[in-house]
Design a protein around this motif. Sequence first.
Motif, PDB file in Angstrom:
ATOM      1  N   ARG A  70       0.835  -1.207   0.000  1.00 57.65           N
ATOM      2  CA  ARG A  70       0.000   0.000   0.000  1.00 57.65           C
ATOM      3  C   ARG A  70       0.867   1.253   0.000  1.00 57.65           C
ATOM      4  NH1 ARG A  70      -5.430   1.374   1.991  1.00 57.65           N
ATOM      5  NH2 ARG A  70      -5.489   3.537   2.700  1.00 57.65           N
ATOM      6  N   TYR A  71       0.491   2.191  -0.857  1.00 52.76           N
ATOM      7  CA  TYR A  71       1.090   3.529  -0.855  1.00 52.76           C
ATOM      8  C   TYR A  71      -0.017   4.513  -0.509  1.00 52.76           C
ATOM      9  CZ  TYR A  71       2.847   8.017  -2.527  1.00 52.76           C
ATOM     10  OH  TYR A  71       3.212   9.330  -2.612  1.00 52.76           O
ATOM     11  N   GLU A  72       0.281   5.441   0.397  1.00 51.42           N
ATOM     12  CA  GLU A  72      -0.729   6.417   0.774  1.00 51.42           C
ATOM     13  C   GLU A  72      -0.103   7.771   1.046  1.00 51.42           C
ATOM     14  OE1 GLU A  72      -2.656   4.709   4.118  1.00 51.42           O
ATOM     15  OE2 GLU A  72      -0.905   4.780   5.408  1.00 51.42           O
ATOM     16  N   LYS A  73      -0.872   8.812   0.754  1.00 51.15           N
ATOM     17  CA  LYS A  73      -0.442  10.181   0.967  1.00 51.15           C
ATOM     18  C   LYS A  73      -1.633  10.952   1.510  1.00 51.15           C
ATOM     19  CE  LYS A  73       2.195  13.900  -1.206  1.00 51.15           C
ATOM     20  NZ  LYS A  73       2.855  14.368  -2.454  1.00 51.15           N
ATOM     21  N   LEU A  74      -1.453  11.601   2.670  1.00 51.01           N
ATOM     22  CA  LEU A  74      -2.576  12.230   3.339  1.00 51.01           C
ATOM     23  C   LEU A  74      -3.121  13.420   2.572  1.00 51.01           C
ATOM     24  CD1 LEU A  74      -1.467  12.097   7.091  1.00 51.01           C
ATOM     25  CD2 LEU A  74      -3.069  10.618   5.894  1.00 51.01           C
ATOM     26  N   THR A  75      -2.244  14.170   1.890  1.00 49.33           N
ATOM     27  CA  THR A  75      -2.695  15.383   1.202  1.00 49.33           C
ATOM     28  C   THR A  75      -2.141  15.423  -0.211  1.00 49.33           C
ATOM     29  OG1 THR A  75      -2.732  16.585   3.301  1.00 49.33           O
ATOM     30  CG2 THR A  75      -2.786  17.903   1.274  1.00 49.33           C
ATOM     31  N   VAL A  76      -3.033  15.622  -1.185  1.00 51.22           N
ATOM     32  CA  VAL A  76      -2.645  15.802  -2.581  1.00 51.22           C
ATOM     33  C   VAL A  76      -3.429  17.008  -3.098  1.00 51.22           C
ATOM     34  CG1 VAL A  76      -2.485  14.772  -4.871  1.00 51.22           C
ATOM     35  CG2 VAL A  76      -2.314  13.314  -2.839  1.00 51.22           C
ATOM     36  N   SER A  77      -2.806  18.217  -3.012  1.00 49.67           N
ATOM     37  CA  SER A  77      -3.488  19.450  -3.388  1.00 49.67           C
ATOM     38  C   SER A  77      -4.758  19.583  -2.537  1.00 49.67           C
ATOM     39  CB  SER A  77      -3.794  19.440  -4.888  1.00 49.67           C
ATOM     40  OG  SER A  77      -4.360  20.684  -5.282  1.00 49.67           O
ATOM     41  N   ARG A  78      -5.921  19.721  -3.146  1.00 49.82           N
ATOM     42  CA  ARG A  78      -7.179  19.836  -2.405  1.00 49.82           C
ATOM     43  C   ARG A  78      -7.700  18.479  -1.960  1.00 49.82           C
ATOM     44  NH1 ARG A  78     -11.220  21.200  -5.617  1.00 49.82           N
ATOM     45  NH2 ARG A  78     -12.558  21.731  -3.846  1.00 49.82           N
ATOM     46  N   TRP A  79      -7.099  17.414  -2.460  1.00 53.01           N
ATOM     47  CA  TRP A  79      -7.572  16.068  -2.164  1.00 53.01           C
ATOM     48  C   TRP A  79      -6.889  15.525  -0.908  1.00 53.01           C
ATOM     49  CZ3 TRP A  79     -11.224  13.777  -5.455  1.00 53.01           C
ATOM     50  CH2 TRP A  79     -11.494  14.500  -6.629  1.00 53.01           C
ATOM     51  N   LYS A  80      -7.544  14.552  -0.278  1.00 52.41           N
ATOM     52  CA  LYS A  80      -7.032  13.966   0.959  1.00 52.41           C
ATOM     53  C   LYS A  80      -7.022  12.445   0.844  1.00 52.41           C
ATOM     54  CE  LYS A  80      -7.077  18.051   3.051  1.00 52.41           C
ATOM     55  NZ  LYS A  80      -5.845  18.758   3.441  1.00 52.41           N
ATOM     56  N   ASP A  81      -6.152  11.853   1.654  1.00 50.28           N
ATOM     57  CA  ASP A  81      -6.156  10.400   1.878  1.00 50.28           C
ATOM     58  C   ASP A  81      -6.078   9.595   0.578  1.00 50.28           C
ATOM     59  OD1 ASP A  81      -6.384  10.933   4.576  1.00 50.28           O
ATOM     60  OD2 ASP A  81      -8.561  10.759   4.589  1.00 50.28           O
ATOM     61  N   PHE A  82      -5.144   9.943  -0.287  1.00 46.18           N
ATOM     62  CA  PHE A  82      -4.951   9.156  -1.503  1.00 46.18           C
ATOM     63  C   PHE A  82      -4.225   7.857  -1.153  1.00 46.18           C
ATOM     64  CE2 PHE A  82      -1.965   7.822  -4.819  1.00 46.18           C
ATOM     65  CZ  PHE A  82      -2.869   7.509  -5.831  1.00 46.18           C
ATOM     66  N   PHE A  83      -4.650   6.779  -1.788  1.00 44.45           N
ATOM     67  CA  PHE A  83      -3.953   5.507  -1.601  1.00 44.45           C
ATOM     68  C   PHE A  83      -4.078   4.670  -2.868  1.00 44.45           C
ATOM     69  CE2 PHE A  83      -8.277   4.208  -0.706  1.00 44.45           C
ATOM     70  CZ  PHE A  83      -8.350   2.925  -1.231  1.00 44.45           C
ATOM     71  N   ILE A  84      -3.141   3.772  -3.028  1.00 44.05           N
ATOM     72  CA  ILE A  84      -3.208   2.734  -4.038  1.00 44.05           C
ATOM     73  C   ILE A  84      -2.600   1.479  -3.433  1.00 44.05           C
ATOM     74  CG2 ILE A  84      -1.008   3.458  -5.102  1.00 44.05           C
ATOM     75  CD1 ILE A  84      -2.196   2.491  -7.789  1.00 44.05           C
ATOM     76  N   GLU A  85      -3.261   0.367  -3.588  1.00 42.90           N
ATOM     77  CA  GLU A  85      -2.781  -0.860  -2.958  1.00 42.90           C
ATOM     78  C   GLU A  85      -3.079  -2.063  -3.845  1.00 42.90           C
ATOM     79  OE1 GLU A  85      -4.634  -1.598   0.793  1.00 42.90           O
ATOM     80  OE2 GLU A  85      -6.662  -1.310   0.036  1.00 42.90           O
ATOM     81  N   SER A  86      -2.303  -3.098  -3.636  1.00 44.09           N
ATOM     82  CA  SER A  86      -2.517  -4.363  -4.339  1.00 44.09           C
ATOM     83  C   SER A  86      -2.412  -5.498  -3.322  1.00 44.09           C
ATOM     84  CB  SER A  86      -1.494  -4.559  -5.455  1.00 44.09           C
ATOM     85  OG  SER A  86      -0.187  -4.692  -4.924  1.00 44.09           O
TER      86      SER A  86
END
Length: 800
Positions: A680-696
């Motif tokens: 899992r990769y996650e980032k709490l803040t991406v510009s105006r977006w929050k809690d981005f993640f990608i997982e396999s």
Amino acid sequence: MTNKVVMLFVALHLCVSVVAQPCRGVLTGQVLDETGALIAGASLSLKEVSGGQLSDGTGHYRFKSLCNGRYTLVAQFIGYQPFEQTITLTDSAALVVHLVPDLQRLEEVVIEERPLNTEHAHNVVVLNERDLEKTAGKTLGESLKELPGVSTIQTGPGIFKPVIHGVHSQRVLILNYGIRQEGQQWGADHAPEIDPFIASNIVVIKDASAIKYGSDALGGVIVVNPPELPTKAGLGGSMNTVLQSNGRSGTVSGTLEGGITGHDGWGWRVQGTAKRAGDYHTPDYGLTNTGVKELNFSAATGYHRDTYGIEAFFSRFQTEIGILKGTSVGNVDDLGAAMERQPPQYTRSFRYDIGEPRQEVMHNLFKLNGHLNTSRGILRMQYGFQNNGRTEYDIRFGGLSSTPILDLILNTHTLETEWEVTTGRSSTVCVGVTGMMQNNNNQPGTKRIPLIPDFTTLSGGTFAIIKFQGEHWDADFGGRYDYRHYDVAGYNSKNILYKANIHFHNPSFTAGATVRLPRKQSLHLNVSTAWRPPHVAELYSTGKNLGTGAYELGLLLDTASNVVDIRRSDFNVEQAFKGIVTYRRDWQDFFVEVTPYVNYIANYIYLRPEGVLRQVAGPAAYFRYTQTDALFTGVDITGQWQLAKAWKITPRASLLRVTDERQHDYLVFIPSNRFDLGVRYEKLTVSRWKDFFIESQVRYVLKQYNAPRAISPRQLLDAKAQGENPVSDGRNFDFQVAPVSYALLNVSTGISLPAEKLRYDFRLGVDNVLNTSYREYTNRLRYFADEIGRNFIFSMKCIF
């Protein structure tokens, strides 16, 4: 048409902004140590709000339904200095908590919040709110498969029953909103009538330490916990939409809750779910007549003060489920062919309509509970009423296609009272009394002898639990005594009336301890003895079980369905002796949890394949309820490695071996060993977006090598034609060899968009990315068809 449907779902989400109120803020974040490694199980609370929570397995926390304003967040964890920071909240905010080691406080004991209804449990795993969002739109059994030590036994693509350490059905207690779930659930095709959307978390207790809920938790307890009712004025809720490609299904679920202006303490909530799915499909062909219709509703209200509280809850679960048409056969030769041919017979193009065979299930639950806090202790009382209906339709001729072959109504009344008192600075005692009255009635007009007879059950029990707390440990001991009485009346295959009165009584005990060791280590131990009387279905079943297409016969019936003499020598209650240990160790960027267990169940009752039976409705695989002594041994292993601040790897394994101790053989339908690896990769803040993640996630399931021999229907028929009986030696067998090993790849991604007074969570996932063809050993329909293929899942959740 597709564009109109999508626009409708979007409109449903946008319309909630009309009723949105200001107290819908969300505070999220993660708890890390001084090196940036996550900390799971940290205690977090807001000074201005009652209650608290624990950081989940990824170190995350989330407070919702907050008004705009200033809040003080407090975080604590053993061996670290308390954290405290004030933040100004405007709709939503994210705050990362960095805890600093406190060498002078390493031995301090921090009393952490535990999930509801688990106060005496030591071996607990939790499916939290974040985990439930991953499985939104799936059944309760499917959702629980994500937990270590939990699997399913299923009937086709739409019916899943949870399995804990290899045991299921009546040996696993399910608490729905604090009430023991009672329904027509004795068979593998009877899934729990519970909507997972009502839960804020689901707890699995993998030992029998929750003894106050009953003696028959030989495998464990599943606790479905709803969120707490609001106690302040305001209005809020959420709307979920889930679309899936396999089955072309759509699910919509909404929740609305609030308080009453000028009446602090009052709260209410209403919730509803609608689901529609058509025929599912494997990678190579469709699964005809496997659609699902579901419509659920629940409502709750309550009043809570510092010293007392009362709540009322009502829910209705209603579903219609199609059964794979390829399980229906007209003659003995067709039965052998049905287990061999690909695709299954009667396979057609995709449809939403559900024909015969099918089942309709309805479950109503009403609960009223209250508590009173006094200077001497806490008194809790709870009454529950459940009305469960099961109607099943088979392919019938002579104008009987609309006439059910099974029509059951089960009514259950439960009453529970307990008194908990603190007896010293470090000990508490809880005593209680429980009672249940249950009545099962076959409705007239089916023109079939009922699969199970009418019966009335009366049961009662009393328990006592004492708990001690030390500086580095806590322990509890519990005992319980139960009595159960059956009053049974039914007809055998010759339409002869029989009646029986049977009673059972037995004690059960449990002892457990948790030890907090140096260097971030902990040890949880539990030993228990539990017992379970046979269900009426296990004693008296006679006829075809529609969900599995098999003929089933009870313990007390002979092959002609004549009742034999009822003597204690004919059957015995199940008696389980279970020991389970959980060891956990945390390092700087890695933790591992190992849970070995052993469960010996004397007089274990199981459905044993016996052969092929000819009957008026067509031939069927023949199973009989049989008793043996079974030994369950296994281990659950879970780890988590924080590679970097945003990356983590989660390995997991569940290993199980079950043996028939009397026959020195193996049992059928036991879950295979499985291994999972998640990245899992996650980032709490991406510009105006929050809690981005990608997982396999990669799941590898081994072939069930510990399976009995295989004898196909054709081999049985050929042997019978030659005057031979290949199963006369009494050894176990199965109608097919165990399916081969398989591996599945699942991927998903998600992100959140905070907006004024709203929050949108988007998620896109793909199950079985490689479209692998496989069969699950614990699927009762594996004799006829493969599992479903690739499935795209899109979900959108709006929180307001």
